[in-house]
Design a protein around this motif. Structure first.
Motif, PDB file in Angstrom:
ATOM      1  N   PHE A   4       0.815  -1.211   0.000  1.00 38.72           N
ATOM      2  CA  PHE A   4       0.000   0.000   0.000  1.00 38.72           C
ATOM      3  C   PHE A   4       0.852   1.267   0.000  1.00 38.72           C
ATOM      4  CE2 PHE A   4      -2.939  -3.174   1.820  1.00 38.72           C
ATOM      5  CZ  PHE A   4      -3.961  -3.046   0.903  1.00 38.72           C
ATOM      6  N   LYS A   5       2.032   1.193   0.578  1.00 45.48           N
ATOM      7  CA  LYS A   5       2.933   2.351   0.567  1.00 45.48           C
ATOM      8  C   LYS A   5       3.337   2.682  -0.865  1.00 45.48           C
ATOM      9  CE  LYS A   5       7.226   4.079   2.613  1.00 45.48           C
ATOM     10  NZ  LYS A   5       8.375   3.752   3.511  1.00 45.48           N
ATOM     11  N   LYS A   6       3.662   1.652  -1.623  1.00 46.12           N
ATOM     12  CA  LYS A   6       4.048   1.840  -3.023  1.00 46.12           C
ATOM     13  C   LYS A   6       2.858   2.334  -3.843  1.00 46.12           C
ATOM     14  CE  LYS A   6       6.328  -0.618  -6.835  1.00 46.12           C
ATOM     15  NZ  LYS A   6       6.914  -1.919  -7.261  1.00 46.12           N
ATOM     16  N   ARG A   7       1.668   1.768  -3.568  1.00 47.45           N
ATOM     17  CA  ARG A   7       0.476   2.200  -4.288  1.00 47.45           C
ATOM     18  C   ARG A   7       0.171   3.664  -3.986  1.00 47.45           C
ATOM     19  NH1 ARG A   7      -5.304  -0.577  -3.225  1.00 47.45           N
ATOM     20  NH2 ARG A   7      -4.424  -2.354  -4.370  1.00 47.45           N
ATOM     21  N   GLU A   8       0.317   4.058  -2.718  1.00 44.09           N
ATOM     22  CA  GLU A   8       0.071   5.457  -2.342  1.00 44.09           C
ATOM     23  C   GLU A   8       0.990   6.396  -3.114  1.00 44.09           C
ATOM     24  OE1 GLU A   8       0.806   8.514   1.376  1.00 44.09           O
ATOM     25  OE2 GLU A   8       0.819   6.359   1.782  1.00 44.09           O
ATOM     26  N   LYS A   9       2.256   6.057  -3.164  1.00 41.60           N
ATOM     27  CA  LYS A   9       3.239   6.895  -3.861  1.00 41.60           C
ATOM     28  C   LYS A   9       2.868   7.038  -5.334  1.00 41.60           C
ATOM     29  CE  LYS A   9       8.228   7.276  -4.732  1.00 41.60           C
ATOM     30  NZ  LYS A   9       9.554   6.617  -4.525  1.00 41.60           N
ATOM     31  N   LEU A  11      -0.139   6.692  -6.734  1.00 45.40           N
ATOM     32  CA  LEU A  11      -1.371   7.456  -6.896  1.00 45.40           C
ATOM     33  C   LEU A  11      -1.164   8.941  -6.640  1.00 45.40           C
ATOM     34  CD1 LEU A  11      -3.851   4.956  -5.188  1.00 45.40           C
ATOM     35  CD2 LEU A  11      -3.824   5.600  -7.618  1.00 45.40           C
ATOM     36  N   ARG A  12      -0.296   9.290  -5.697  1.00 44.71           N
ATOM     37  CA  ARG A  12      -0.001  10.703  -5.442  1.00 44.71           C
ATOM     38  C   ARG A  12       0.659  11.342  -6.671  1.00 44.71           C
ATOM     39  NH1 ARG A  12      -0.967  12.483  -0.414  1.00 44.71           N
ATOM     40  NH2 ARG A  12      -1.013  10.999   1.331  1.00 44.71           N
ATOM     41  N   LYS A  13       1.526  10.604  -7.318  1.00 45.61           N
ATOM     42  CA  LYS A  13       2.173  11.107  -8.530  1.00 45.61           C
ATOM     43  C   LYS A  13       1.135  11.320  -9.628  1.00 45.61           C
ATOM     44  CE  LYS A  13       5.935  10.160 -11.777  1.00 45.61           C
ATOM     45  NZ  LYS A  13       7.007   9.197 -12.165  1.00 45.61           N
ATOM     46  N   MET A  14       0.221  10.377  -9.780  1.00 39.74           N
ATOM     47  CA  MET A  14      -0.839  10.505 -10.779  1.00 39.74           C
ATOM     48  C   MET A  14      -1.730  11.715 -10.478  1.00 39.74           C
ATOM     49  SD  MET A  14      -2.056   6.553 -11.329  1.00 39.74           S
ATOM     50  CE  MET A  14      -3.363   7.049 -12.458  1.00 39.74           C
ATOM     51  N   LEU A  15      -2.012  11.934  -9.184  1.00 41.05           N
ATOM     52  CA  LEU A  15      -2.891  13.035  -8.808  1.00 41.05           C
ATOM     53  C   LEU A  15      -2.217  14.388  -9.045  1.00 41.05           C
ATOM     54  CD1 LEU A  15      -5.727  13.467  -7.683  1.00 41.05           C
ATOM     55  CD2 LEU A  15      -4.743  13.547  -5.384  1.00 41.05           C
ATOM     56  N   ILE A  24      -8.935   8.999  -9.283  1.00 42.08           N
ATOM     57  CA  ILE A  24      -7.642   8.834  -8.611  1.00 42.08           C
ATOM     58  C   ILE A  24      -7.775   9.187  -7.132  1.00 42.08           C
ATOM     59  CG2 ILE A  24      -5.241   9.598  -8.515  1.00 42.08           C
ATOM     60  CD1 ILE A  24      -5.416  10.141 -11.532  1.00 42.08           C
ATOM     61  N   MET A  25      -8.529  10.246  -6.837  1.00 44.91           N
ATOM     62  CA  MET A  25      -8.750  10.622  -5.437  1.00 44.91           C
ATOM     63  C   MET A  25      -9.398   9.484  -4.670  1.00 44.91           C
ATOM     64  SD  MET A  25     -10.210  14.501  -5.682  1.00 44.91           S
ATOM     65  CE  MET A  25      -9.434  15.684  -6.788  1.00 44.91           C
ATOM     66  N   ASN A  26     -10.382   8.854  -5.292  1.00 43.72           N
ATOM     67  CA  ASN A  26     -11.085   7.750  -4.640  1.00 43.72           C
ATOM     68  C   ASN A  26     -10.133   6.591  -4.358  1.00 43.72           C
ATOM     69  OD1 ASN A  26     -13.799   6.690  -3.821  1.00 43.72           O
ATOM     70  ND2 ASN A  26     -13.258   5.105  -5.291  1.00 43.72           N
ATOM     71  N   LYS A  27      -9.306   6.252  -5.339  1.00 46.76           N
ATOM     72  CA  LYS A  27      -8.341   5.162  -5.158  1.00 46.76           C
ATOM     73  C   LYS A  27      -7.321   5.507  -4.083  1.00 46.76           C
ATOM     74  CE  LYS A  27      -8.595   3.191  -9.825  1.00 46.76           C
ATOM     75  NZ  LYS A  27      -7.853   2.905 -11.078  1.00 46.76           N
ATOM     76  N   LEU A  28      -6.897   6.768  -4.048  1.00 46.92           N
ATOM     77  CA  LEU A  28      -5.930   7.183  -3.030  1.00 46.92           C
ATOM     78  C   LEU A  28      -6.562   7.121  -1.635  1.00 46.92           C
ATOM     79  CD1 LEU A  28      -3.203   8.261  -2.166  1.00 46.92           C
ATOM     80  CD2 LEU A  28      -3.975  10.573  -2.799  1.00 46.92           C
ATOM     81  N   ALA A  29      -7.799   7.574  -1.507  1.00 48.31           N
ATOM     82  CA  ALA A  29      -8.489   7.523  -0.212  1.00 48.31           C
ATOM     83  C   ALA A  29      -8.613   6.082   0.281  1.00 48.31           C
ATOM     84  CB  ALA A  29      -9.866   8.169  -0.336  1.00 48.31           C
TER      85      ALA A  29
END
Length: 346
Positions: A4-9, A11-15, A24-29
């Motif tokens: 999840f740490k890698k996924r968060e990173k 998704l933040r880049k995509m956002l 993307i916001m929904n996936k990040l949340a």
């Protein structure tokens, strides 16, 4: 296992590249939920909802408010806490279903929250709508509880059976079905279910043995009731659960055992009162020590009164709490629980 740490990173880049992309916001949340970062979860759900108040964003924010609450900064506090926000969740979901969406999640969740707020008459319509779109265990079981609470036992039994048929490994709807059948006088079926529940619950520990015992008590099978109820840790039960146990013991000829049990509980409570009176710990909130002692005294008086009623042959009612809200996930787009996003369903 998901990183999840890698996924968060990622998704933040995509956002950063697409700052107003609500998907993307929904996936990040949802990823931040897995990392227990609830203030940020709220931030992204709220922003997605303000940018695109569709059924997905409204439902996800509502589910967050229902399960976690709404962030609030109390006066004098430096960090945010979370407060009860079920009414806000209801308002969001009522808006989500206005356009008659073809997804079951907002209807099922709205019905569940209405039930939590003891508004069963409002819960039935969205729950029926939910199962008409997608038959699933949670909404069927919740419908059963709604009808049980309004004393419509035949309808309740119908929906509990439906719920159990969706997942025969789940004991909660089976327990509710058994209790309902016992109330309806379906003794053979109810007894079979109670016996099955005892056997399965030794392995699964999903429901309380005291609740299973309620089936036996309703059917006046007192030996089985005593045996099953005794599987609970009686020392940790609140006193309002105990009178049927006293009655059953006395009924089957174990008056002395019943009397001794009552006296032992009373003696423990009297000793507890003396211990609290001698406790000079400053961590007691003002007035709480006196309140606690008064509660113990009321329990002692209650036990003596109920013992007296039992000795007169008065049969007490058994406390029955039907379980609802099995714990399915209501987030659109939650990969961990197999919930697709609206975008994936369209």
């Amino acid at each position: 296992m998901t990183n999840f740490k890698k996924r968060e990173k990622h998704l933040r880049k995509m956002l950063q590249e697409q700052p107003n992309n609500t998907e993307i916001m929904n996936k990040l949340a949802l990823t931040l939920i897995q990392r227990n970062r609830y203030m940020e979860v709220h931030k992204y759900f709220l922003k997605a909802c303000s940018l695109s108040p569709n059924v997905q964003q409204l439902t996800n924010l509502a589910y967050f408010y229902f399960t976690e609450g709404k962030p609030v900064l109390e006066e004098g506090e430096k960090e945010y806490g979370f407060e009860h926000a079920n009414q806000e969740a209801i308002e969001l979901l009522e808006k989500a279903v206005l356009d008659n969406p073809t997804f079951h999640l907002p209807y099922s969740l709205l019905g569940w929250i209405y039930m939590y707020e003891e508004q069963e008459s409002k819960a039935i319509e969205p729950l029926l709508k939910s199962v008409s779109i997608k038959p699933e265990i949670d909404a069927f079981n919740n419908l059963g509880v709604c009808y049980y609470r309004s004393n419509q036992m035949e309808k309740a039994a119908f929906y509990f059976e439906k719920a159990y048929s969706q997942d025969t490994s789940s004991l909660m709807p089976l327990l509710n079905y058994g209790i309902c059948l016992a109330k309806l006088g379906e003794g053979k079926k109810a007894l079979d279910i109670a016996n099955k529940l005892v056997q399965l619950n030794h392995k699964q520990s999903e429901v309380n043995f005291g609740d299973i015992a309620a089936i036996y008590y309703t059917l006046q099978q007192y030996e089985e009731f005593i045996e099953t109820f005794s599987l609970e840790d009686i020392d940790f039960l609140t006193v309002d659960w105990l009178p049927p146990y006293f009655y059953a013991l006395n009924y089957v000829g174990n008056k002395e055992t019943m009397e001794q049990l009552v006296e032992n509980i009373i003696k423990r409570k009297e000793a507890d009162i003396q211990e609290v009176l001698a406790d000079n710990d400053e961590e007691w909130e003002p007035g709480r020590k006196e309140e606690y002692i008064e509660e113990e005294k009321q329990d002692i008086a209650y036990l003596r009164t109920e013992r007296g009623k039992v000795l007169k042959g008065i049969r007490p009612k058994i406390k029955v709490e039907l379980s609802y809200g099995i714990g399915l996930c209501y987030y659109f787009g939650c990969e961990e629980h197999g919930n697709p996003s609206i975008q994936e369903m369209e």
